[in-house]
Design a protein around this motif. Sequence first.
Motif, mmCIF file in Angstrom:
data_model
loop_
_atom_site.group_PDB
_atom_site.id
_atom_site.type_symbol
_atom_site.label_atom_id
_atom_site.label_comp_id
_atom_site.label_asym_id
_atom_site.label_seq_id
_atom_site.Cartn_x
_atom_site.Cartn_y
_atom_site.Cartn_z
ATOM 1 N N GLY A 295 -64.403 93.491 -29.448
ATOM 2 C CA GLY A 295 -63.009 93.531 -29.053
ATOM 3 C C GLY A 295 -62.900 93.403 -27.549
ATOM 4 N N THR A 296 -62.291 94.385 -26.903
ATOM 5 C CA THR A 296 -62.152 94.356 -25.448
ATOM 6 C C THR A 296 -63.225 95.184 -24.749
ATOM 7 N N LYS B 225 -60.105 90.101 -25.342
ATOM 8 C CA LYS B 225 -61.470 90.073 -24.835
ATOM 9 C C LYS B 225 -61.555 90.987 -23.611
ATOM 10 N N PRO B 226 -62.783 91.391 -23.242
ATOM 11 C CA PRO B 226 -62.917 92.204 -22.033
ATOM 12 C C PRO B 226 -62.482 91.421 -20.800
ATOM 13 N N LEU B 227 -61.910 92.123 -19.830
ATOM 14 C CA LEU B 227 -61.459 91.516 -18.579
ATOM 15 C C LEU B 227 -62.216 92.144 -17.412
ATOM 16 N N ILE B 228 -62.737 91.290 -16.538
ATOM 17 C CA ILE B 228 -63.300 91.733 -15.265
ATOM 18 C C ILE B 228 -62.432 91.171 -14.151
ATOM 19 N N MET B 229 -61.928 92.034 -13.273
ATOM 20 C CA MET B 229 -61.211 91.551 -12.094
ATOM 21 C C MET B 229 -62.276 91.127 -11.095
ATOM 22 N N ARG C 278 -62.579 95.961 -17.909
ATOM 23 C CA ARG C 278 -63.915 96.490 -18.165
ATOM 24 C C ARG C 278 -64.864 96.291 -16.973
ATOM 25 N N GLY C 279 -64.294 95.911 -15.834
ATOM 26 C CA GLY C 279 -65.132 95.791 -14.657
ATOM 27 C C GLY C 279 -64.364 95.214 -13.484
ATOM 28 N N THR C 280 -64.858 95.481 -12.283
ATOM 29 C CA THR C 280 -64.282 94.873 -11.090
ATOM 30 C C THR C 280 -65.408 94.515 -10.115
#
Length: 620
Positions: free
Chosen positions: A313-314, A514-518, A564-566
Amino acid sequence: MQKSATRSILTASLLAVGFNTPAFCQTSPQANTTLLVDIDHRPSTSLNGDWRTIVDQYSTGIYTLHQELRKDGFFMNAPFDPSGHPQDYNFANAATLRVPGDWNTQRPELLYYEGPIWYEKDFQHTAVSNKHTFLHIGAANYRTFVWVNTKKICEHEGGFTPFDCDITAALHDGSNFVVLSVDSTRIAEGVPTLQTDWWNYGGLTRDVSLVEVPDQFIDDYDLHLSRTDRSVIEGYVHVEGAPAGTPVTVTIPELHAKIESTVDANSRAAISIPTKSLSLWSPEDPKLYKVEISSGPDKIEDTIGFRTIETRGTQILLNGKPVFLRGISIHAEAPYRTGRAYTQKDVDTLLGWAKELGCNYVRLAHYPHDERMTRTADRLGLMVWSEIPDYWALQFDNQAVLAKSRQQLSEMIRRDRDKASIVLWSVANETPNTEARTKYLTAMVDLAHQLDPTRLVTAALLVRTEKTASGSNKIVDDPLGKALDVIGTNEYIGWYEQHAEGADTTTWDIRYDKPLIMSEWGGDAKAGNHAASGDTHPALWTEEYQAEIYRHQIAMLNKIPQLRGTSPWILMDFRSARRVNPGLQDNFNRKGLISDQGVRKQAFFILQKAYKDKTLGRAE
């Protein structure tokens, strides 16, 4: 010495000016090269040190004044005879450049130079039967042509990936010499293309060495933890030149594990190793195992960590458990001296700062970094986003350019597939949303999955902005997102748009489950440039304003459920020819949390506290 507007003849097509392209320029970008994995664990003879060099802005070493290919070019390395035929070069009296190292920061007159420079090195060699000798070049920017003892050996295009040239047939006992032409000219059909936001450092920027291998040698392997059974290590070993049935042995002494296999008709041996009590690699416990791989007279010893990385998932799952990537972006810029980073000291400093910041992850932008970076990330427990320079506006409708991207992706993955630290392969950064681009990069994502199905694939995307009654809404719906495992997005609220407080009234609409990373955010500040005491509205370029951006960004980012991350932009200030504001930029991008001289800015401590207190982001 400023390169003229005329493109270098060595890399630009002569057809554009009415000449036929010479035979040696008609081959593929990596003609007659291979890539030997795990070079840093093989016996080798270093060719690092001083090389004799000649700056050749007009490509005199290749062409006559009538643009005919010279038979007596600089690659002949002819001895200079003042009584003989007139000669335009003399390596014996030429100035030297240090290898590895970019030429721009070694001589003041070469700071802005873009074009070809010739390198020459003498070395001794003793022939050994049943052996191949390769010239290994860790990286050379951008296009390289290689001659040994006057014989054209190979060429390679791409400034950040290694290549190996088989020079066995050109060698003889005793004294030998190698001549290289390295051309840093930016070209429209290159990867990257004409525009970048980093310095175009030219030269032999990473290690150069001679590597001897048997006639049949291990040239590639992949050993990883099975996703379906974490008690099994699986993969393959490829033995170049080996007939079917050739035995291969893989041993992990600490696990008392040993497996014997044989290669198939494609010289590849399938490997499956059941294990007990395997410690999985993680940032908290970056466990590495000594792995021995042998086939006949060839043997390699590597250090490998075993872990799984996947999505649900995310969520991003490391070893089956949700993880938040607390990161920072890093350029391969050397601290203090500037220039291209290549020493272990450079690596220890950069990744040491990342650890001090509280990171468990780093984005290595915007190209593959020196292998020391990924080896050290393995040891330190830093997860890695590794990227090829599909950057900004490539010629996405050009199949020849696509071939160059495919080449660089393949070289990056092949070199670093044994690194547990790498969890993300990135195929692009900030590319325009066009049909041609999406088709091009989808093909790149597919290739990454094909070459390495064990890791996640991402890209740093641009986002759309819509005004709302209360502020603005960021929409992530780039069609490339359909192909990606993890969505990366870049945004600069507080710098290129709005004021720092604009983040407070910005919402996010992510159209992918979906997972998002900035993958980028931040703003510029020159170290030591401070706002007036008590100023509640600090000016741009001050440390106080950069700190304000970080405060407001952290609050906004925590409102994005699937974040889920930066990896904010960026760890350290770096040179960029685009950044010309006198007194503030002076050819440096100043978005670093640390100056190029190691001064920590105020924003460094804000992000450090958020990471160490774990008040930015959540894994679930």
